[in-house]
Design a protein around this motif. Sequence first.
Motif, mmCIF file in Angstrom:
data_model
loop_
_atom_site.group_PDB
_atom_site.id
_atom_site.type_symbol
_atom_site.label_atom_id
_atom_site.label_comp_id
_atom_site.label_asym_id
_atom_site.label_seq_id
_atom_site.Cartn_x
_atom_site.Cartn_y
_atom_site.Cartn_z
ATOM 1 N N TRP A 155 1.101 5.303 0.888
ATOM 2 C CA TRP A 155 0.493 6.275 1.785
ATOM 3 C C TRP A 155 1.122 7.638 1.559
ATOM 4 O O TRP A 155 2.292 7.728 1.174
ATOM 5 C CB TRP A 155 0.740 5.886 3.245
ATOM 6 N N ASP A 205 4.963 -1.472 2.882
ATOM 7 C CA ASP A 205 4.218 -0.304 2.418
ATOM 8 C C ASP A 205 5.179 0.859 2.236
ATOM 9 O O ASP A 205 6.266 0.890 2.822
ATOM 10 C CB ASP A 205 3.144 0.103 3.444
ATOM 11 N N THR A 263 0.851 -1.179 0.000
ATOM 12 C CA THR A 263 0.000 0.000 0.000
ATOM 13 C C THR A 263 0.890 1.233 0.000
ATOM 14 O O THR A 263 1.944 1.252 0.641
ATOM 15 C CB THR A 263 -0.904 -0.008 1.254
ATOM 16 N N ARG A 266 -3.754 -0.984 9.518
ATOM 17 C CA ARG A 266 -3.727 -1.178 8.065
ATOM 18 C C ARG A 266 -2.317 -1.065 7.485
ATOM 19 O O ARG A 266 -2.097 -1.442 6.344
ATOM 20 C CB ARG A 266 -4.646 -0.154 7.401
ATOM 21 N N GLU A 312 -4.188 6.625 2.344
ATOM 22 C CA GLU A 312 -3.817 5.710 1.267
ATOM 23 C C GLU A 312 -3.964 6.439 -0.071
ATOM 24 O O GLU A 312 -4.921 7.183 -0.278
ATOM 25 C CB GLU A 312 -4.720 4.480 1.299
#
Length: 152
Positions: free
Chosen positions: A4, A39, A2, A34, A132
Amino acid sequence: MTHWIASSNRDNAKILDAKHIWGVPRRNKTLMHRVKPGDTILVYVRQEKEDDTILPSAITGAYEVVSEPYEDHARLFTTPPQMGDEVFPFRMKVKPVAVFPEPLEFKPLIEDLAFITNKTMWSGHLRQAMREIPAEDYHLILRRAGMEATDA
């Protein structure tokens, strides 16, 4: 993985760069569930005044999360006056992916960023500690900073 965007001030962006730790306020505890190792985080710094100079909002670099989120109440970060005694206790260790030699001014990016759906009231999209963002926005920002040539 992910991607961010993390909102900060310049003082805390410098701490992140020096200590390789990112922290979020108590109110963002659920967000931390999360975030996972692997990430990536782009660091967004708000517009600030330094003496008589206005420093524009900008992206300062990209980091990869290298630890599970953890809780630590030791004072590490600079707390903005409006946040009282906040210590940003929900933290993660990071490693630099691309620290920009010069901050990349944010306003010229707005029109091309998919996560900013309201181009007029764009700052509302950056009012939380972390948000996100789509991979294409992450890669666009790196390209504009001269840090990535392709959308790999």
